[in-house]
Design a protein around this motif. Structure first.
Motif, PDB file in Angstrom:
ATOM      1  N   VAL A   1      11.280   5.478  10.222  1.00  0.00           N
ATOM      2  CA  VAL A   1      10.109   5.905  10.985  1.00  0.00           C
ATOM      3  C   VAL A   1       8.961   5.029  10.521  1.00  0.00           C
ATOM      4  O   VAL A   1       8.559   5.096   9.352  1.00  0.00           O
ATOM      5  N   SER A   2       8.439   4.211  11.427  1.00  0.00           N
ATOM      6  CA  SER A   2       7.355   3.312  11.038  1.00  0.00           C
ATOM      7  C   SER A   2       6.141   4.117  10.606  1.00  0.00           C
ATOM      8  O   SER A   2       5.684   4.997  11.337  1.00  0.00           O
ATOM      9  N   PRO A   3       5.617   3.843   9.409  1.00  0.00           N
ATOM     10  CA  PRO A   3       4.423   4.579   8.968  1.00  0.00           C
ATOM     11  C   PRO A   3       3.183   4.176   9.763  1.00  0.00           C
ATOM     12  O   PRO A   3       2.155   4.825   9.655  1.00  0.00           O
ATOM     13  N   PHE A   4       3.301   3.136  10.580  1.00  0.00           N
ATOM     14  CA  PHE A   4       2.132   2.678  11.354  1.00  0.00           C
ATOM     15  C   PHE A   4       2.101   3.286  12.744  1.00  0.00           C
ATOM     16  O   PHE A   4       1.059   3.700  13.226  1.00  0.00           O
ATOM     17  N   THR A   5       3.272   3.318  13.390  1.00  0.00           N
ATOM     18  CA  THR A   5       3.294   3.790  14.770  1.00  0.00           C
ATOM     19  C   THR A   5       4.002   5.129  14.912  1.00  0.00           C
ATOM     20  O   THR A   5       3.915   5.766  15.955  1.00  0.00           O
ATOM     21  N   GLY A   6       4.734   5.544  13.884  1.00  0.00           N
ATOM     22  CA  GLY A   6       5.507   6.780  13.989  1.00  0.00           C
ATOM     23  C   GLY A   6       6.759   6.615  14.814  1.00  0.00           C
ATOM     24  O   GLY A   6       7.515   7.560  15.016  1.00  0.00           O
TER      25      GLY A   6
ATOM     26  N   LYS B   1       3.295  -4.998  10.950  1.00  0.00           N
ATOM     27  CA  LYS B   1       2.956  -4.736   9.553  1.00  0.00           C
ATOM     28  C   LYS B   1       4.208  -4.412   8.741  1.00  0.00           C
ATOM     29  O   LYS B   1       5.230  -3.997   9.282  1.00  0.00           O
ATOM     30  N   GLU B   2       4.073  -4.584   7.433  1.00  0.00           N
ATOM     31  CA  GLU B   2       5.208  -4.462   6.534  1.00  0.00           C
ATOM     32  C   GLU B   2       5.301  -3.048   5.965  1.00  0.00           C
ATOM     33  O   GLU B   2       4.297  -2.461   5.568  1.00  0.00           O
ATOM     34  N   PHE B   3       6.526  -2.480   5.964  1.00  0.00           N
ATOM     35  CA  PHE B   3       6.719  -1.196   5.278  1.00  0.00           C
ATOM     36  C   PHE B   3       7.932  -1.284   4.365  1.00  0.00           C
ATOM     37  O   PHE B   3       8.736  -2.187   4.460  1.00  0.00           O
ATOM     38  N   ASP B   4       8.006  -0.304   3.473  1.00  0.00           N
ATOM     39  CA  ASP B   4       8.969  -0.336   2.376  1.00  0.00           C
ATOM     40  C   ASP B   4       9.997   0.785   2.567  1.00  0.00           C
ATOM     41  O   ASP B   4       9.679   1.837   3.106  1.00  0.00           O
ATOM     42  N   VAL B   5      11.251   0.523   2.185  1.00  0.00           N
ATOM     43  CA  VAL B   5      12.278   1.545   2.365  1.00  0.00           C
ATOM     44  C   VAL B   5      12.781   2.114   1.038  1.00  0.00           C
ATOM     45  O   VAL B   5      13.624   2.995   1.029  1.00  0.00           O
ATOM     46  N   LEU B   6      12.277   1.599  -0.075  1.00  0.00           N
ATOM     47  CA  LEU B   6      12.727   2.099  -1.370  1.00  0.00           C
ATOM     48  C   LEU B   6      11.753   3.113  -1.961  1.00  0.00           C
ATOM     49  O   LEU B   6      12.110   3.875  -2.843  1.00  0.00           O
ATOM     50  N   GLY B   7      10.533   3.090  -1.474  1.00  0.00           N
ATOM     51  CA  GLY B   7       9.520   3.972  -2.043  1.00  0.00           C
ATOM     52  C   GLY B   7       8.974   3.467  -3.361  1.00  0.00           C
ATOM     53  O   GLY B   7       8.486   4.240  -4.176  1.00  0.00           O
ATOM     54  N   THR B   8       9.078   2.166  -3.587  1.00  0.00           N
ATOM     55  CA  THR B   8       8.634   1.629  -4.886  1.00  0.00           C
ATOM     56  C   THR B   8       7.492   0.625  -4.725  1.00  0.00           C
ATOM     57  O   THR B   8       7.075   0.015  -5.690  1.00  0.00           O
ATOM     58  N   MET B   9       7.010   0.447  -3.497  1.00  0.00           N
ATOM     59  CA  MET B   9       6.031  -0.620  -3.275  1.00  0.00           C
ATOM     60  C   MET B   9       4.620  -0.068  -3.030  1.00  0.00           C
ATOM     61  O   MET B   9       3.723  -0.809  -2.684  1.00  0.00           O
ATOM     62  N   GLN B  10       4.482   1.270  -3.205  1.00  0.00           N
ATOM     63  CA  GLN B  10       3.174   1.860  -2.901  1.00  0.00           C
ATOM     64  C   GLN B  10       2.059   1.234  -3.733  1.00  0.00           C
ATOM     65  O   GLN B  10       0.951   1.064  -3.249  1.00  0.00           O
TER      66      GLN B  10
ATOM     67  N   HIS C   1       1.741  -1.696  -4.462  1.00  0.00           N
ATOM     68  CA  HIS C   1       1.341  -2.969  -3.881  1.00  0.00           C
ATOM     69  C   HIS C   1       0.684  -2.776  -2.515  1.00  0.00           C
ATOM     70  O   HIS C   1       0.508  -3.737  -1.766  1.00  0.00           O
ATOM     71  N   GLY C   2       0.407  -1.539  -2.164  1.00  0.00           N
ATOM     72  CA  GLY C   2      -0.275  -1.283  -0.898  1.00  0.00           C
ATOM     73  C   GLY C   2       0.623  -1.299   0.312  1.00  0.00           C
ATOM     74  O   GLY C   2       0.150  -1.349   1.446  1.00  0.00           O
ATOM     75  N   ILE C   3       1.935  -1.257   0.075  1.00  0.00           N
ATOM     76  CA  ILE C   3       2.860  -1.252   1.208  1.00  0.00           C
ATOM     77  C   ILE C   3       3.414   0.158   1.375  1.00  0.00           C
ATOM     78  O   ILE C   3       4.049   0.687   0.463  1.00  0.00           O
ATOM     79  N   PRO C   4       3.146   0.792   2.511  1.00  0.00           N
ATOM     80  CA  PRO C   4       3.565   2.188   2.665  1.00  0.00           C
ATOM     81  C   PRO C   4       5.081   2.321   2.836  1.00  0.00           C
ATOM     82  O   PRO C   4       5.752   1.403   3.308  1.00  0.00           O
ATOM     83  N   ALA C   5       5.596   3.481   2.432  1.00  0.00           N
ATOM     84  CA  ALA C   5       7.027   3.736   2.536  1.00  0.00           C
ATOM     85  C   ALA C   5       7.355   4.406   3.864  1.00  0.00           C
ATOM     86  O   ALA C   5       6.553   5.149   4.409  1.00  0.00           O
ATOM     87  N   ALA C   6       8.545   4.094   4.379  1.00  0.00           N
ATOM     88  CA  ALA C   6       9.011   4.721   5.615  1.00  0.00           C
ATOM     89  C   ALA C   6      10.135   5.682   5.271  1.00  0.00           C
ATOM     90  O   ALA C   6      10.941   5.421   4.394  1.00  0.00           O
ATOM     91  N   LYS C   7      10.169   6.806   5.983  1.00  0.00           N
ATOM     92  CA  LYS C   7      11.315   7.704   5.843  1.00  0.00           C
ATOM     93  C   LYS C   7      12.479   7.136   6.647  1.00  0.00           C
ATOM     94  O   LYS C   7      12.288   6.581   7.729  1.00  0.00           O
ATOM     95  N   LEU C   8      13.676   7.290   6.108  1.00  0.00           N
ATOM     96  CA  LEU C   8      14.856   6.791   6.804  1.00  0.00           C
ATOM     97  C   LEU C   8      15.606   7.951   7.437  1.00  0.00           C
ATOM     98  O   LEU C   8      15.663   9.041   6.893  1.00  0.00           O
ATOM     99  N   PHE C   9      16.179   7.704   8.584  1.00  0.00           N
ATOM    100  CA  PHE C   9      17.013   8.730   9.211  1.00  0.00           C
ATOM    101  C   PHE C   9      18.000   8.050  10.145  1.00  0.00           C
ATOM    102  O   PHE C   9      18.061   6.825  10.231  1.00  0.00           O
ATOM    103  N   SER C  10      18.803   8.847  10.793  1.00  0.00           N
ATOM    104  CA  SER C  10      19.768   8.291  11.730  1.00  0.00           C
ATOM    105  C   SER C  10      19.892   9.213  12.926  1.00  0.00           C
ATOM    106  O   SER C  10      19.972  10.434  12.779  1.00  0.00           O
TER     107      SER C  10
END
Length: 1095
Positions: A726-731, A755-764, A766-775
């Motif tokens: 889920v893109s943290p920018f556009t949802g 824009k760049e987002f992170d999938v590990l939750g470790t880049m916050q 560095h100012g890069i927001p994390a995205a939730k993953l789903f399927s």
RNA sequence: GGGCGAUUAGCUCAGUUGGUUAGAGCACUAGCUCGACAAGCUAGGGGUCACUGGUUCGAGUCCAGUAUCGCCCACCA
């Protein structure tokens, strides 16, 4: 008619408000708890321990859901069911995580804060993540006995570890030796082969010249060797060549020629080239290689540059005349192959370790002492270049081992390590010593190999079987074990079980105190002393004492190793041990040593009565006439895990179980699929493609997650689960299989915003927001739950006060008999597929019954009866009973929603059944598993019903294709033979209702005018008043063409003499009948067509 | 390099000992608010079963080879 109770059910299923209270009810009523009782059947699953390094992902969810499925199924079948939960301390992994954090947050290393403080911090970390893991598992609905949870470093497990180590130590199965290990210079520990990760690294290949000492005429002045790690040359102790290079090359040339003659066209050129270069090499290199071989035989030496140390030229099979210069440098302390060479030439060559623990060079490195190995490498090359000793440097990409944990380069390193002997030993190994199951095996690995052999006769008659593919996984297991490689169990870490051994080298002055120590302990059963001789041979204390007395043995020749079984015993004499110069071993045990004991350690082995369990936990000893947990629950039933764990853990648990108890720890092992992402890569948290099951649960519900996971488990096949973010920018959702990476492989670019987002939750940071993953795959599960919810809602609205009275068969309507027959089939298949460990087939059979048979047909058919007070009682009773069975059947798969509906159903229809009353229980988790009722099976009714369904479907199709609106009632006439008419006529009302027809007439006359017609299975179905001639003709022409094609195929077959002669009679007959029917249908279709055309 | 496994509809997967012209769910198309459910109902379209050979009366299914992918093991002067 509408019931007040039912109106409580909302139109949509909301898992969020159901799951919490259901979990509370389960926990509150202790229905996950297990205790030994009089039941003969127990069912035990030992949970594969999640590491406390982090949270769980969908791979763990697969593992946990499969276990819960089996556990709930067996609990409903009445087994005494124990699911033991817990977590693993995961030595290296956990210490690495905490050390990394320590460094990032405080800038400190473990050496700054010391062993005690670091261990304290790791405990705190463990407490946090253990809690998180348990909450994830509870959210998934895992029905573990939470009051028995263990941790591999708790006191119960620690005692088992010490007892096992002591037993193995005493039995001579544990030894210490100098061995080449994979050394992690960053974590300063040895790591196992399994913890290595290969990475392609850009590097160089250096060709070095070693000067020959006093070359004779005709001899080369230098021998050329090559290496990718120049610094290791400081530890070289020989140069090797092949004794008979000519013979080796001739053999290779012969093989290459063979290959060229057999090569496919595509490969021929490559093979020819390989042959040519071998021949060229023989011409160019053979003479000099022969000379060097002769020099080796002559005992000649080369001068090791920079060290100015003469080293011998030797001959060894490791040297490959076809590669490089044909000669190879030998660095026994820093290369596994060279180490083996050293093993073959121990008397001739030395072994020199040049590295310190941290990767810097030690005092054997001469001028380079103290330098880091990478820096030394550079300096050595330039020094050699200055001396004109570098023949050449090639660029090359190298596959280099990295530590899976620290991600740094692994060095082969000579160090003292503890090992478990896996190979066969001369007198064999006693398994289960001291138990009634005691028996002998050739060695530990062999015992575990035997255990998977179906013919193996163990004292208990039990062995191990893998599912769902015993042959394939059995092979995997055996192939690993047959290597019988000794298991390195020591780790240079601070987090783990300390090795309970004190060691020391003894000087002559201390002989007296050593003798006293040995005498004092030689007869105790909780202390064991080995005296180790210089040749690595060992003597038990008593023998050594005698040897000392007779003067055979001198104190300064030996090393002493004292192992303490009990922690208390060790602590009591610690001061004495120190005072005589012994040191406690600083290392800890490999994590797998303690996890291998999991199946019996958790049950209190070696003595459940005195197991030091935690506060509030369930005791393990025998009470109230029941057996102890160890006696009752060991061996367990099924170990559920993924393929890669077969060698790491399954095999080791077998070994330890057999060794300590003389019996396998479990009889079955269910190997489930690995979850891959949309690109086919294995899902893992560290790869950035791991979905947190809790994210799925929040979005779709736990049952939806479980439903899909069960559906994914089809057999031995790994499954792909396309991952979306889920893109943290556009949802909006982003398909990670297609999205582009950002600057790191753990970041992606949002396609819309860029824009760049992170999938590990470790880049916050560095100012890069994390995205939730789903399927999106989980939509299916949500839709299923909603359907189940609403079908129950319908039932509850219509049950009124459903009562139970035994119904006779003739009171049931045909649709009642049909649904019961179908229900029986579903119960049978679901049970069988669970027994075969194919949850996907089980849940699909259940779904098919529920959705198609029950919802689409049965519920629709009985709606009129439910509104008719004369007929409603029987319909309600059958509806309640079938819903009851559906809830039971689905409970192991989707426990929350079935439990929620069960409560409502109990309130409204507390007594349920058809002919007899079903056994009731307050919660479905404890309800009796539905047992197939073969007396409900009615093939005749199913066939008749199938015909009616066929008619209904055809009428619906005709209506729709001719534009009759669904609301419009139509008249139907069916032309058919007498037999079919006899079957269908009583079903006329049912058919009319389902097809929304105002009348169904059976009339043998010809096609009515102005009717749309379908020809199917010996019937002509006419829907009156809706005909659209052109559509009708097109449709029938298409059908005619299709039938014609089928007829041609059949005729071809039946005209083939080979088929008639060789195929079984039944097959031929079947084909003939099928042909006859097709021909009949074709005639009908053509007649209808010509009538239409003539109008 | 060795071993194991896979390749079937746009996607994710079934397909029992070889026997109708191959199935499901999702997605797609058309129609449908009818007293449980639009997260639904009804109907429909969609596949040369990776490729090439072979065995067989008959191959998605058995055998051999090729290609691609995944996993495990080994090796790399």
């Amino acid at each position: 008619m509408q019931d007040e109770n039912a109106t409580e059910l909302p139109k949509q299923y909301d898992p969020g408000i159901i799951e919490g209270p259901i979990t509370e009810r389960w926990l509150g009523s202790k229905c996950f708890a297990a205790a030994p009782d009089e039941r003969e059947n127990s069912y035990v699953i030992m949970m594969p321990l999640p590491n406390v390094t982090g949270a769980l992902h969908m791979g763990h969810a697969m593992d946990n859901v499969m276990q819960d499925l089996l556990i709930r199924w067996h609990r409903m079948m009445g087994d005494n069911t124990l699911w033991m939960a817990g977590t693993d301390h995961a030595g290296i992994a956990t210490q690495a995580v905490v050390e990394k954090r320590l460094f990032e947050l405080e800038g400190k290393t473990r050496h700054d804060i010391g062993r005690e403080d670091l261990v304290k911090r790791i405990w705190a970390w463990k407490d946090e993540y253990q809690q998180r893991i348990v909450s994830q598992q509870q959210a998934m609905g895992c029905s573990c006995d939470w009051d028995r949870q263990r941790f591999t470093m708790d006191e119960v497990c620690e005692r088992a570890v010490r007892h096992t180590f002591f037993k193995m130590f005493r039995d001579g199965l544990i030894y210490q030796g100098d061995r080449l290990v994979n050394w992690d210079c960053h974590l300063q520990t040895a790591v196992s082969d399994d913890e290595l990760e290969r990475k392609l690294v850009h590097g160089h290949f250096y060709h070095l010249r070693y000067p020959v000492i006093d070359p004779k005429p005709g001899e080369p002045s230098h021998i050329i060797v090559a290496t990718t790690r120049p610094e290791t040359m400081l530890g070289d102790t020989a140069v090797a060549c092949r004794a008979n290079p000519g013979a080796v090359l001739d053999e290779l040339i012969a093989q290459a020629e063979q290959k060229v003659t057999e090569a496919s066209d595509k490969d021929r050129a490559d093979d020819q080239q390989a042959l040519d270069s071998l021949k060229a090499r023989k011409d160019s290199h053979l003479d000099v290689l022969n000379t060097i071989a002769a020099m080796a035989a002559d005992g000649r030496q080369v001068m090791l540059p920079l060290q100015d140390r003469p080293i011998p030229i030797i001959t060894d099979e490791w040297a490959k005349p076809e590669l490089g210069s044909g000669c190879v440098k030998i660095t026994p302390a820093h290369d596994p192959n060279d180490y083996e060479v050293w093993g073959r030439h121990k008397n001739d060559i030395d072994i020199v370790n040049i590295l310190n623990n941290d990767g810097s060079l030690n005092d054997n490195a001469g001028d380079y002492q103290g330098l880091d190995r990478f820096e030394a490498s550079k300096q050595i090359i330039s020094a050699l270049q200055e001396r004109d000793l570098v023949e050449g440097i090639e660029d090359r990409d190298l596959e280099i081992d990295h530590s899976d944990r620290s991600k740094t380069i692994i060095e082969p390193y000579l160090s003292k390590q503890w090992f478990v002997r896996m190979s066969d030993i001369p007198d064999g190994v006693t398994l289960g010593s001291g138990t009634e199951r005691e028996f002998k095996a050739p060695g530990l690995a062999q015992a575990a190999i035997d255990a998977v052999n179906p013919e193996w006769e163990s004292p208990t008659g039990r062995n191990l079987t893998f599912h769902p593919d015993p042959v394939r996984y059995g092979k995997l297991y055996k192939n690993w074990l047959v290597e019988k490689r000794d298991w390195c169990i020591s780790r240079q870490l601070w987090w783990g079980h300390r090795i309970p051994v004190w060691t020391g080298r003894w000087s002559g002055q201390q002989l007296l105190s050593m003798k006293m120590l040995i005498s004092a302990h030689k007869d105790r059963d909780d202390v064991f002393v080995w005296v180790v001789l210089p040749n690595e041979q060992r003597m038990p204390a008593a023998d050594a004492l005698a040897a000392f007395e007779s003067g055979e043995l001198k104190a300064d020749q030996v090393e002493i190793q004292v192992c303490f079984r009990d922690k208390d015993g060790e602590e009591a004499i610690t001061p004495m041990l120190s005072s005589v110069g012994l040191k406690a071993d600083p290392d800890v045990l490999d994590t797998w040593f303690s996890s291998a004991l999991w199946p019996h350690a958790t049950l209190g082995w070696p003595d459940p009565a005195t197991a030091p369990i935690g506060e509030g936990q369930t005791h393990l000893d025998a009470t109230d006439g029941a057996s102890s947990c160890l006696d009752y629950f060991y061996p367990g039933s099924c170990l559920v895990t993924a393929r890669d764990i077969i060698t790491l853990w399954v095999a080791r648990m077998q070994i330890m179980g057999l060794y300590n108890l003389g019996d396998v720890p479990f009889t079955d092992s269910f190997i489930h699929a690995n979850i891959q992402d949309g690109k086919g890569n294995k899902m893992s948290k560290s790869a950035g493609n791991g979905i947190d099951p809790v994210d799925i649960i929040e979005q779709y519900g736990a049952d939806a997650m479980r439903y899909v996971v069960c559906e994914l488990q089809t057999g031995t096949q790994d499954v792909r689960l396309p991952v979306h973010a889920v893109s943290p920018f556009t949802g909006k959702t982003v398909d990670l299989a297609k999205a582009k990476h950002g600057d790191s492989i753990f970041t992606y670019l949002c396609p819309e915003s860029g824009k760049e987002f992170d999938v590990l939750g470790t880049m916050q940071d560095h100012g890069i927001p994390a995205a939730k993953l789903f399927s999106e795959r989980f939509e299916i599960g949500r839709a299923f739950c909603n359907k189940l919810w609403n079908s129950a809602r319908f039932a509850l609205m219509n049950l009124g006060e459903a009562e139970f009275r035994p119904l006779a068969a003739d009171e049931l309507a045909i649709e009642d008999r049909w649904i019961l027959s179908r229900l029986n089939g579903a119960m049978r298949v679901v049970h069988e597929q669970l027994e075969l460990y194919t949850p996907s087939a089980a849940i699909n059979a259940a779904r098919e019954f529920f959705w198609s048979d029950f919802c689409d047909w049965y519920v629709e058919i009985i709606k009129p009866r439910l509104r008719d007070s004369d007929q409603t009682a029987v319909a309600r009773q059958v509806l309640a009973a079938v819903l009851d069975q559906i809830l039971r059947l689905f409970h192991p798969f989707v426990p929350f929603i079935t439990e929620a509906i069960w409560e409502k159903l109990n309130a409204q229809a507390p007594k349920r059944g058809i002919d007899t009353e079903l056994p009731m229980s307050a919660m479905v988790i404890n309800a009796r598993w539905p047992i197939a009722r073969d007396d409900w099976q009615d093939a005749a009714v199913e066939t008749e019903f199938e015909m009616a369904q066929e008619v209904v479907k055809n009428i619906r199709d005709l209506r729709q294709s001719h534009g009759a609106s669904p609301g419009k009632e139509v008249d139907v006439e069916i032309t058919t033979n007498a037999a079919t008419r006899t079957v269908l006529e009583p079903l006329g009302g049912l058919i009319a209702g389902m097809a929304n027809a105002s009348s169904i007439k059976f009339d043998a006359a010809a096609k009515p005018t102005n009717a749309a017609t379908a020809v199917v299975k010996g019937m002509e179905i006419h829907v009156l008043g809706v005909v659209d001639v052109e559509k009708e003709i097109a449709k029938l022409e298409k059908q005619a063409a299709k039938i014609d094609g089928q007829i041609k195929g059949k005729r071809g077959k039946l005209e083939n003499q080979g088929f008639l002669d060789k195929a079984p009679g039944a097959v031929v007959q079947k084909e003939q009948q099928a042909l006859a029917q097709l021909e009949g249908e074709l005639t009908s279709v053509q007649n209808t067509l010509s009538e239409l055309r003539s109008n």
